[in-house]
Motif scaffolding. Structure first.
Motif, PDB file in Angstrom:
ATOM      1  N   LEU A  33     -12.007   5.940  -5.782  1.00 57.31           N
ATOM      2  CA  LEU A  33     -10.733   5.970  -4.772  1.00 57.31           C
ATOM      3  C   LEU A  33     -10.759   6.544  -3.850  1.00 57.31           C
ATOM      4  CD1 LEU A  33      -7.906   5.763  -8.030  1.00 57.31           C
ATOM      5  CD2 LEU A  33      -8.827   3.833  -6.542  1.00 57.31           C
ATOM      6  N   ASN A  34     -11.277   7.932  -3.863  1.00 58.28           N
ATOM      7  CA  ASN A  34     -11.219   8.847  -2.601  1.00 58.28           C
ATOM      8  C   ASN A  34     -12.127   8.232  -1.569  1.00 58.28           C
ATOM      9  OD1 ASN A  34      -9.364  10.330  -3.634  1.00 58.28           O
ATOM     10  ND2 ASN A  34     -10.761  11.734  -4.674  1.00 58.28           N
ATOM     11  N   ALA A  35     -13.251   7.564  -1.909  1.00 55.85           N
ATOM     12  CA  ALA A  35     -14.404   7.038  -1.162  1.00 55.85           C
ATOM     13  C   ALA A  35     -14.066   5.741  -0.725  1.00 55.85           C
ATOM     14  CB  ALA A  35     -15.794   7.212  -1.708  1.00 55.85           C
ATOM     15  N   ASN A  36     -12.865   5.026  -1.185  1.00 59.54           N
ATOM     16  CA  ASN A  36     -12.539   3.623  -0.952  1.00 59.54           C
ATOM     17  C   ASN A  36     -13.609   2.683  -1.459  1.00 59.54           C
ATOM     18  OD1 ASN A  36     -10.705   1.933  -0.122  1.00 59.54           O
ATOM     19  ND2 ASN A  36     -11.866   1.613   1.980  1.00 59.54           N
ATOM     20  N   ARG A  37     -14.363   3.102  -2.317  1.00 57.75           N
ATOM     21  CA  ARG A  37     -15.209   2.054  -3.043  1.00 57.75           C
ATOM     22  C   ARG A  37     -14.561   1.443  -4.124  1.00 57.75           C
ATOM     23  NH1 ARG A  37     -18.714   6.729  -3.014  1.00 57.75           N
ATOM     24  NH2 ARG A  37     -17.810   7.381  -5.281  1.00 57.75           N
ATOM     25  N   THR A  38     -13.787   0.193  -3.251  1.00 52.14           N
ATOM     26  CA  THR A  38     -12.650  -0.687  -4.037  1.00 52.14           C
ATOM     27  C   THR A  38     -13.408  -1.269  -5.297  1.00 52.14           C
ATOM     28  OG1 THR A  38     -12.996  -2.257  -2.517  1.00 52.14           O
ATOM     29  CG2 THR A  38     -11.336  -0.464  -2.130  1.00 52.14           C
ATOM     30  N   GLN A  39     -14.501  -1.859  -4.906  1.00 53.77           N
ATOM     31  CA  GLN A  39     -15.089  -2.921  -6.235  1.00 53.77           C
ATOM     32  C   GLN A  39     -15.602  -2.008  -7.039  1.00 53.77           C
ATOM     33  OE1 GLN A  39     -18.025  -5.496  -4.610  1.00 53.77           O
ATOM     34  NE2 GLN A  39     -16.807  -6.649  -3.488  1.00 53.77           N
ATOM     35  N   ASP A  40     -16.204  -0.920  -7.129  1.00 52.42           N
ATOM     36  CA  ASP A  40     -16.446  -0.031  -8.126  1.00 52.42           C
ATOM     37  C   ASP A  40     -15.266   0.521  -8.815  1.00 52.42           C
ATOM     38  OD1 ASP A  40     -19.061  -0.121  -7.311  1.00 52.42           O
ATOM     39  OD2 ASP A  40     -19.306   1.362  -6.279  1.00 52.42           O
ATOM     40  N   SER A  79      -4.584  -5.959  -3.797  1.00 48.79           N
ATOM     41  CA  SER A  79      -3.894  -5.919  -2.841  1.00 48.79           C
ATOM     42  C   SER A  79      -4.670  -5.788  -1.431  1.00 48.79           C
ATOM     43  CB  SER A  79      -2.359  -5.409  -2.428  1.00 48.79           C
ATOM     44  OG  SER A  79      -2.452  -3.951  -2.623  1.00 48.79           O
ATOM     45  N   GLN A  80      -5.228  -4.770  -1.524  1.00 46.99           N
ATOM     46  CA  GLN A  80      -6.072  -4.556  -0.232  1.00 46.99           C
ATOM     47  C   GLN A  80      -7.127  -5.359  -0.108  1.00 46.99           C
ATOM     48  OE1 GLN A  80      -8.244  -0.544  -1.065  1.00 46.99           O
ATOM     49  NE2 GLN A  80      -7.363   0.181   0.695  1.00 46.99           N
ATOM     50  N   HIS A  81      -7.730  -6.399  -1.121  1.00 39.79           N
ATOM     51  CA  HIS A  81      -8.917  -7.242  -1.088  1.00 39.79           C
ATOM     52  C   HIS A  81      -8.055  -8.807  -0.592  1.00 39.79           C
ATOM     53  CE1 HIS A  81     -11.733  -5.174  -3.973  1.00 39.79           C
ATOM     54  NE2 HIS A  81     -11.518  -4.509  -2.759  1.00 39.79           N
ATOM     55  N   ARG A  82      -6.622  -8.505  -0.350  1.00 43.13           N
ATOM     56  CA  ARG A  82      -5.702  -9.711  -0.273  1.00 43.13           C
ATOM     57  C   ARG A  82      -6.043 -10.546  -1.629  1.00 43.13           C
ATOM     58  NH1 ARG A  82      -7.576  -9.806   5.298  1.00 43.13           N
ATOM     59  NH2 ARG A  82      -5.754  -8.645   6.539  1.00 43.13           N
ATOM     60  N   ASN A 132     -10.542 -21.618  -1.866  1.00 43.40           N
ATOM     61  CA  ASN A 132      -9.120 -21.673  -2.108  1.00 43.40           C
ATOM     62  C   ASN A 132      -8.059 -20.613  -1.278  1.00 43.40           C
ATOM     63  OD1 ASN A 132      -6.993 -22.508  -3.062  1.00 43.40           O
ATOM     64  ND2 ASN A 132      -7.235 -21.840  -5.270  1.00 43.40           N
ATOM     65  N   TYR A 133      -8.780 -19.498  -1.121  1.00 44.96           N
ATOM     66  CA  TYR A 133      -8.207 -18.296  -0.493  1.00 44.96           C
ATOM     67  C   TYR A 133      -9.254 -17.323  -0.029  1.00 44.96           C
ATOM     68  CZ  TYR A 133      -3.911 -19.408  -3.269  1.00 44.96           C
ATOM     69  OH  TYR A 133      -2.682 -20.106  -3.951  1.00 44.96           O
ATOM     70  N   TYR A 134      -8.780 -16.922   1.121  1.00 45.17           N
ATOM     71  CA  TYR A 134      -9.492 -15.952   1.832  1.00 45.17           C
ATOM     72  C   TYR A 134      -9.419 -14.619   1.449  1.00 45.17           C
ATOM     73  CZ  TYR A 134     -11.701 -19.278   5.162  1.00 45.17           C
ATOM     74  OH  TYR A 134     -12.237 -20.291   5.840  1.00 45.17           O
ATOM     75  N   SER A 135     -10.569 -13.602   1.469  1.00 42.76           N
ATOM     76  CA  SER A 135     -10.195 -12.309   1.023  1.00 42.76           C
ATOM     77  C   SER A 135     -10.157 -11.373   2.535  1.00 42.76           C
ATOM     78  CB  SER A 135     -11.316 -11.906   0.290  1.00 42.76           C
ATOM     79  OG  SER A 135     -11.307 -12.682  -1.119  1.00 42.76           O
ATOM     80  N   ASN A 136     -10.001  -9.892   2.104  1.00 47.14           N
ATOM     81  CA  ASN A 136     -10.017  -9.303   3.359  1.00 47.14           C
ATOM     82  C   ASN A 136     -11.278  -9.290   4.146  1.00 47.14           C
ATOM     83  OD1 ASN A 136     -11.148  -7.576   1.283  1.00 47.14           O
ATOM     84  ND2 ASN A 136     -10.734  -5.572   2.369  1.00 47.14           N
ATOM     85  N   THR A 137     -12.362  -9.463   3.439  1.00 50.16           N
ATOM     86  CA  THR A 137     -13.537  -9.487   3.901  1.00 50.16           C
ATOM     87  C   THR A 137     -14.662 -10.484   2.918  1.00 50.16           C
ATOM     88  OG1 THR A 137     -14.744  -7.504   2.582  1.00 50.16           O
ATOM     89  CG2 THR A 137     -13.706  -6.976   4.694  1.00 50.16           C
ATOM     90  N   LEU A 138     -15.554 -10.849   3.540  1.00 50.17           N
ATOM     91  CA  LEU A 138     -16.616 -11.933   2.944  1.00 50.17           C
ATOM     92  C   LEU A 138     -17.036 -11.390   1.621  1.00 50.17           C
ATOM     93  CD1 LEU A 138     -17.877 -14.483   2.664  1.00 50.17           C
ATOM     94  CD2 LEU A 138     -19.652 -13.499   3.913  1.00 50.17           C
ATOM     95  N   LYS A 139     -17.330  -9.984   1.362  1.00 50.53           N
ATOM     96  CA  LYS A 139     -17.814  -9.428   0.185  1.00 50.53           C
ATOM     97  C   LYS A 139     -16.951  -9.381  -0.846  1.00 50.53           C
ATOM     98  CE  LYS A 139     -16.773  -4.494   1.288  1.00 50.53           C
ATOM     99  NZ  LYS A 139     -17.532  -3.220   1.421  1.00 50.53           N
ATOM    100  N   LEU A 182       0.825  -1.331  -0.198  1.00 52.04           N
ATOM    101  CA  LEU A 182      -0.215  -0.084  -0.077  1.00 52.04           C
ATOM    102  C   LEU A 182       0.815   1.303  -0.003  1.00 52.04           C
ATOM    103  CD1 LEU A 182      -2.869  -0.827   2.541  1.00 52.04           C
ATOM    104  CD2 LEU A 182      -2.708  -1.355   0.111  1.00 52.04           C
ATOM    105  N   TYR A 183       1.878   1.424   0.822  1.00 49.25           N
ATOM    106  CA  TYR A 183       2.883   2.506   0.804  1.00 49.25           C
ATOM    107  C   TYR A 183       3.354   2.716  -0.469  1.00 49.25           C
ATOM    108  CZ  TYR A 183       6.846   5.503   1.938  1.00 49.25           C
ATOM    109  OH  TYR A 183       7.662   6.447   1.864  1.00 49.25           O
ATOM    110  N   VAL A 184       4.130   1.801  -1.292  1.00 44.78           N
ATOM    111  CA  VAL A 184       4.622   1.695  -2.425  1.00 44.78           C
ATOM    112  C   VAL A 184       3.631   2.362  -3.547  1.00 44.78           C
ATOM    113  CG1 VAL A 184       5.847   0.545  -4.375  1.00 44.78           C
ATOM    114  CG2 VAL A 184       6.353   0.215  -1.931  1.00 44.78           C
TER     115      VAL A 184
END
Length: 370
Positions: A49-56, A88-91, A335-342, A20-22
């Motif tokens: 991006l500013n509202a952290n609506r990552t999926q959108d 990467s935020q979503h893992r 297979n892999y877990y994400s940062n949240t279920l959604k 995230l820093y990079v």
């Protein structure tokens, strides 16, 4: 699967933090050349991006990359880096890795993305502790009392309370019900991808007191489930566990998921019916959750554990322990877990196993046991 999460979590979080820093500091405000035709999408992307609506934001980035091949190389690099940052935020390490590799191909400085690429590859490797346990995928479709996840599904949810290791307060139960509401909402959302109509859930909760102390070791012994069945049926008011299930079903063919939950820390598991070449009438399938209702470094995964284990009852098999599934269905909950279920997905192989889709091509075999 929780043991696997805990063993890799700390190092993974460090890796994500550096990513995230990079991502936020590498060409974060370049001189972008956005075509007029794409200006509205770009403006909306900035808002998301500013509202952290990552999926959108991810959907808009993909749209810009696909529909605007005339974008300059520097603009595409910026989009790929933003895409990698969001993944990467979503893992979603595999997707993030692909994004940063694409950015590196186009970037003038090939070293800018190297740190993220190295970290993501390391994160992927940290999640492979059980990868070589199995060669193939277990076919368990249309077995047991939870044959398929369609129409109205009945979840019979039993809180096991011994006032010692597994002690349930009213607050704990309310918190857990909120989790299960999120789990069933996620199932319904995922079903829309496969045009499954009228999927609904009815969850009935029961509080069961165990005079015997419950331990995480006993939960895995063959003597526990017969004890639990007898205890539950008596306290709910039926002669047998099977009579209880038949009485609580609203239709003869209703699919039923039996979930037992101890409020203690251990590794949750599911005992699901197996598909065999000979005729079988398996009825003894259930989930045994051992997820403690508390705030901890691992509570972010609780809903995913619940959804993962319930999916087993409907035929879904683990993917995280199949040798050739390392780079397959990499955001699928099995297979892999994400940062949240959604942000987790239910991919075609799992959709097929629970009766939602046609069988997909897989890099591993699908087996039926003798």
């Amino acid at each position: 699967m929780l043991k696997k999460i805990k063993s890799a979590l700390f190092k993974m979080l460090i890796g994500v933090a550096i990513i995230l820093y990079v991502a936020l500091n590498a060409d974060d405000k370049p001189n972008l050349a956005i075509p007029e035709a794409a200006q509205s999408e770009y403006n909306q992307l900035v808002k998301d991006l500013n509202a952290n609506r990552t999926q959108d934001a991810l959907k808009l980035i993909q749209k810009l990359l696909v529909l605007q091949p005339s974008l300059t190389a520097s603009t595409r690099v910026w989009l790929y880096r933003k895409q990698g940052y969001l993944h990467s935020q979503h893992r979603h390490n595999h997707l993030a890795l692909d994004s940063y590799l694409n950015a590196r191909k186009l970037a003038e400085d090939k070293n800018t993305d190297q740190a993220n690429i190295k970290l993501l590859r390391a994160n992927i490797e940290r999640n492979q502790s059980e990868r070589d346990l199995k060669q193939g995928y277990r076919n368990a479709r249309f077995t047991g009392i939870a044959k398929t996840m369609q129409e109205e599904v009945l979840i019979l949810y039993f809180y096991l309370n011994d006032n010692r290791w597994s002690k349930w307060s009213n607050q704990d139960r309310l918190k857990n019900q909120a989790n299960i509401d999120q789990v069933t909402a996620w199932f319904k959302h995922q079903s829309q991808r496969y045009d499954i109509a009228n999927l609904s859930f009815k969850t009935r909760y029961f509080f069961v007191h165990s005079p015997k102390g419950i331990t995480k070791e006993w939960l895995r012994q063959s003597s526990f489930f017969p004890y639990a069945k007898s205890l539950i049926s008596k306290q709910v008011g039926y002669d047998s566990f099977e009579d209880m299930i038949n009485a609580l079903k609203e239709t003869e063919n209703q699919n039923v998921a039996v979930v037992l939950h101890s409020n203690g820390k251990a590794r949750s598991f599911a005992m699901s019916c197996r598909k065999t070449k000979r005729k079988a009438n398996c009825q003894n399938e259930y989930v045994m959750l051992t997820e403690k209702m508390e705030k901890s470094a691992y509570s972010w995964a609780t809903q995913q554990v619940q959804a993962h284990e319930i999916l087993h009852l409907f035929g879904a098999a683990d993917l995280y322990n199949i040798q050739k599934a390392k780079n397959y269905a990499t955001t699928d909950l099995m297979n892999y877990y994400s940062n949240t279920l959604k942000n987790a997905t239910l991919d075609p192989i799992t959709a097929w196993s629970i009766g939602w889709a046609e069988r997909p091509k897989t890099p591993f075999s699908i087996t039926i046991e003798d």
